[in-house]
Write a protein that holds these residues in place. Structure first.
Motif, short mmCIF file in Angstrom:
data_model
loop_
_atom_site.label_atom_id
_atom_site.label_comp_id
_atom_site.label_asym_id
_atom_site.label_seq_id
_atom_site.Cartn_x
_atom_site.Cartn_y
_atom_site.Cartn_z
N LEU A 180 3.02 2.01 -1.09
CA LEU A 180 4.01 0.93 -1.07
C LEU A 180 3.52 -0.24 -0.22
O LEU A 180 3.62 -1.40 -0.62
N LYS A 181 2.98 0.09 0.94
CA LYS A 181 2.52 -0.95 1.86
C LYS A 181 1.32 -1.71 1.27
O LYS A 181 1.25 -2.94 1.34
N HIS A 182 0.40 -0.97 0.67
CA HIS A 182 -0.81 -1.59 0.13
C HIS A 182 -0.51 -2.54 -1.01
O HIS A 182 -1.03 -3.66 -1.06
N VAL A 183 0.34 -2.12 -1.96
CA VAL A 183 0.58 -2.99 -3.11
C VAL A 183 1.32 -4.27 -2.70
O VAL A 183 1.04 -5.35 -3.23
N ALA A 184 2.23 -4.16 -1.73
CA ALA A 184 2.90 -5.37 -1.25
C ALA A 184 1.89 -6.29 -0.56
O ALA A 184 1.87 -7.50 -0.81
N HIS A 185 1.04 -5.72 0.27
CA HIS A 185 0.02 -6.51 0.98
C HIS A 185 -0.93 -7.19 0.00
O HIS A 185 -1.26 -8.37 0.13
N THR A 186 -1.36 -6.44 -1.01
CA THR A 186 -2.30 -6.97 -2.00
C THR A 186 -1.67 -8.13 -2.78
O THR A 186 -2.30 -9.17 -3.00
N GLU A 187 -0.42 -7.95 -3.18
CA GLU A 187 0.24 -9.00 -3.95
C GLU A 187 0.44 -10.25 -3.10
O GLU A 187 0.22 -11.37 -3.56
N TRP A 188 0.86 -10.08 -1.82
CA TRP A 188 0.99 -11.24 -0.92
C TRP A 188 -0.34 -11.99 -0.84
O TRP A 188 -0.37 -13.22 -0.86
N ALA A 189 -1.44 -11.25 -0.72
CA ALA A 189 -2.75 -11.88 -0.57
C ALA A 189 -3.11 -12.70 -1.81
O ALA A 189 -3.57 -13.84 -1.70
#
Length: 200
Positions: free
Chosen positions: A53-62
């Motif tokens: 969950l944390k990774h996909v949100a971080h990736t999309e923000w980037a």
């Protein structure tokens, strides 16, 4: 969100809708988990549902940040090679402050931001290729916004598959029964919506 994307009216609508669906798959995969289960790594690897969950949100923000910064975004970003290597994968790690609610809220927030950007973005606008990881090509200067969105759909779909495997390894729950439980579908002879404490 329904299990299938609603009919789309054009390319932009389709890109947004399919990205929304892939992002929503993580909320379904995490549906009903406890805070302890969120941190379990039940497969041979180190992936946890919370980390995904944390990774996909971080990736999309980037990536959305790269879209909104282009063309002023510097293609040579990310610090030293050593700093990048140390940071790689850190967004999969949960802190004591991370909860299921906070991680789902982060997904909702990035989804809202992405939709806002994509409603008006020029899909042909160039987004400079980052130079901060070995898998980014050296012979390509930029991708289009369209390419970036398709890449995000691909990235989310890959990790949604990971999330399905992690969740099934935790308690045996599978995608359709989780979606059915989350959306309140009626029980059928072949599909029982997921309920806490019940196995199908």
């Amino acid at each position: 969100m329904p299990a299938l994307v609603s009919p789309v009216v054009d390319e932009r609508d389709g890109l947004i809708a399919f990205l929304d669906q892939q992002r929503d798959a993580f909320a379904s995969a995490a549906y009903g988990l406890t805070e302890e289960q969120l941190r379990l790594a039940p497969t041979a690897g180190a992936l946890t549902m919370g980390g995904l969950l944390k990774h996909v949100a971080h990736t999309e923000w980037a990536w959305v940040g790269r879209i909104t910064a282009a063309p002023g975004h510097s293609p040579a970003d990310g610090g030293s090679r050593e700093q990048r290597a140390a940071a790689y994968g850190g967004d999969f790690l949960l802190t004591d402050e991370d909860t299921l609610a906070s991680l789902l809220q982060a997904l909702d927030e990035v989804g809202a931001a992405t939709r806002e950007v994509l409603r008006t973005a020029d899909l042909d606008a160039p987004v400079p290729v980052p130079r901060d990881a070995p898998w980014f090509p050296r012979d390509v200067e930029s991708w289009s916004v369209r390419w970036v969105v398709l890449h995000l759909i691909e990235e989310h779909a890959r990790h949604a598959g990971h999330a399905d495997i992690v969740r099934e390894s935790i308690d045996g729950a599978t995608m359709y029964e989780l979606v059915a439980g989350r959306e309140g579908w009626p029980e059928t002879p072949w599909l029982r919506p997921w309920r806490a404490g019940a196995r199908t």
